[in-house]
Every structure is written in structure tokens, then in C-alpha cells.
Design an enzyme around this catalytic site. Sequence first.
Site, short mmCIF file in Angstrom:
data_model
loop_
_atom_site.label_atom_id
_atom_site.label_comp_id
_atom_site.label_asym_id
_atom_site.label_seq_id
_atom_site.Cartn_x
_atom_site.Cartn_y
_atom_site.Cartn_z
N THR A 202 4.97 17.21 71.44
CA THR A 202 4.23 17.28 70.07
C THR A 202 4.56 17.29 68.92
O THR A 202 4.12 16.70 67.88
CB THR A 202 3.03 18.75 70.10
N LEU A 248 0.47 16.99 66.15
CA LEU A 248 -0.98 17.10 66.71
C LEU A 248 -0.76 17.64 68.07
O LEU A 248 -0.83 16.55 69.01
CB LEU A 248 -1.53 15.66 66.42
N HIS A 249 -0.77 18.96 68.35
CA HIS A 249 -0.34 19.41 69.66
C HIS A 249 -1.36 18.95 70.76
O HIS A 249 -1.10 18.58 71.73
CB HIS A 249 -0.20 20.77 69.53
N ASP A 250 -2.53 19.55 70.67
CA ASP A 250 -3.31 19.65 71.84
C ASP A 250 -4.14 18.00 72.23
O ASP A 250 -4.18 18.21 73.58
CB ASP A 250 -4.69 20.61 71.49
#
Length: 319
Positions: A202, A248-250
Site C-alpha cells: 500500500t 491508499l491502503h484499502d
Amino acid sequence: MSTDNAPTPRKIIIDTDPGQDDAVAILLALASPEEIDLLGITTVAGNVPLALTSKNARIICELVGRSDVKIYAGAEAPLERLLRTAEHVHGDTGLNGPALPDPVMPLQDTSAVDFIVDTLRREPAGSVTLCPLGPLTNIAMALQQAPDIAPRIAGIVLMGGAYFEVGNITPAAEFNIYVDPEAAQIVFSSGVPLTVMPLDVTHKALTTEPRVEAFRNMGTPVGRAVAEWTDFFERFDMEKYDSPGAPLHDPCVIAWLIRPELFSGRFINVEIETQSALTRGMTVADWWGVTDRAPNALFIGDVDADGFFKLLIDRIARL
Ligand SMILES: [Ca+2]
């Protein structure tokens, strides 16, 4: 176009603690009906307390006119620990950035855990993928309450953990795993096929200025909201990491379901540290294969960031 060979959309449940990056992940799923059949959203305490994550999930769905999405509230606290939240990153609402109206759509009466269990028992075995974007409390509770569901889960694709990037909430641990390490241990030892999006990947999906501008320039309320969410949490991450944007992890979880070829990783053993006060919540990932412990997770290490953002921008522009 013939639909004879069109693949059936993958049935998923998103388990989430929104969170601006959770919001973008949910929007990506809702914008991708060819690949994704979103059966429901379950909420969990994490970035902010459960009342706010449950409210935020409804705000996100209503932003795109999807008050038909079923949203189920889940665990208010980790299995054995006090809840640790992350308002310092996400703001006091968890979804700070654009001013959005309070939701009017209801939460479902069923609990998140019952919804997960009932859905997995009802749908054909191997047809439902779980997509946790927060602490793993709900998923662990479902597995504990109904062990029969484990072999029926097609896979769990989750955002959590880190190896090379180590920790973001402590020097050793990533936030989602740190908040409920006992739940993570249950999930990682469940035998369910796991795909893990750690900070290692991420942190390569950064919201640089041209990428954020692409959202803003869509000229839609949704594009503007995504840009403003990103602007909000970017401030924290850019200062912390001295990076050109925020991770922008998820959305990596949903992007992997749509375009797995954008990602690469290794099928390795990953264990969760639950005992040590110093390294609690660490994902001990045998990236180099130095143990005989059996692999249990596809641990993603790299992403084609330009391809990832092209997918995000193309799909969000549809909303
Ligand atoms: Ca999240």
C-alpha cells in the site's frame, strides 16, 4: 457483445471501518459490477468507534445513491483488548474531508457476524470472498461461532500487516492487526486461503498530486469527495513519511479482485505476534523462507501503481 463467456461477478462481503481509504474501496466495488457482486457491508470498530464506522458506511453508499446496499453493524471492541482508534489520521468522524449529509438509510437488524455466517451457509461453498478492510474482529467471531463456514469461504482478501515497512501504529505493527491481534491470529490460522495487502504494497500506491487532480477533475460530486478525502489524510501521511502522497491502503483489496495482474507477492507463512508488549500485532512474515512453517498467505509485495490508479480513476468516474 456476447455475454456467453462473461465471467460471473465474484460475490463478496466487505468488512470495514471507514475511514477515507475504506470509502474509496467501497466505491471501487460499487463501480465494478462486472467483477464484483457486493452481498453486503459489515462494519467493525477500528479507525473510529463502531457507531461512526456504521454511520460512515451509510454515508458512502448514499453518496452514490446506493441506499439499497445492506449494511450490518458488527463488533464494538476487539476480542480481548481495549479499542485503539486512529482519529489522528482520519479525523474525529473517521471520514473528515468533504461535508456530507447524515445518512437516512437504516442499518440492518441482523448482526454482522450472523450475516457473515448465514450468507456463507446459504451461498454455494467456495463462492463468497470476505474482504476485511479493518481489524479482523468480526471475521474471527464468525469463524469461532460457526467453524463450519471456514471450508465454505472462497478466500479472505484483507488489508493488514507489514514486513519490510514494519509498523505504522507501533514500530512493529500495522494498525488493523495491532488493534485485534487475537482476531488476526484466528484468521491467519483458519486454513482459509488468504491474500494479504500489507503496508509493503500500500505504501507503493501513493496519492500523488496528478492522481488526486484526476479525481477532482472528474467534475462529479463523487470525484470531488474522493479528492477531498485524500487531501485530508494525505496531510498526515506526507508529513509522517515525507512522501509525495498518502498510501491508499484499502482499495488495493478490491483492485486485486478486479485486476490481480497488477500485483505480485509470495505465498508464504505469516504468523501474528500476540504476546510481546513490544511487538504485539506484528505480522511475522517468512518472506525469505527461512522456516519450515507451512505457507498460509499470499503476501503481496508490489503493485503497478499507475495501473492501479488508472483502474481507480476509470471506475470512480462511472459513479
Ligand atoms: Ca480500513
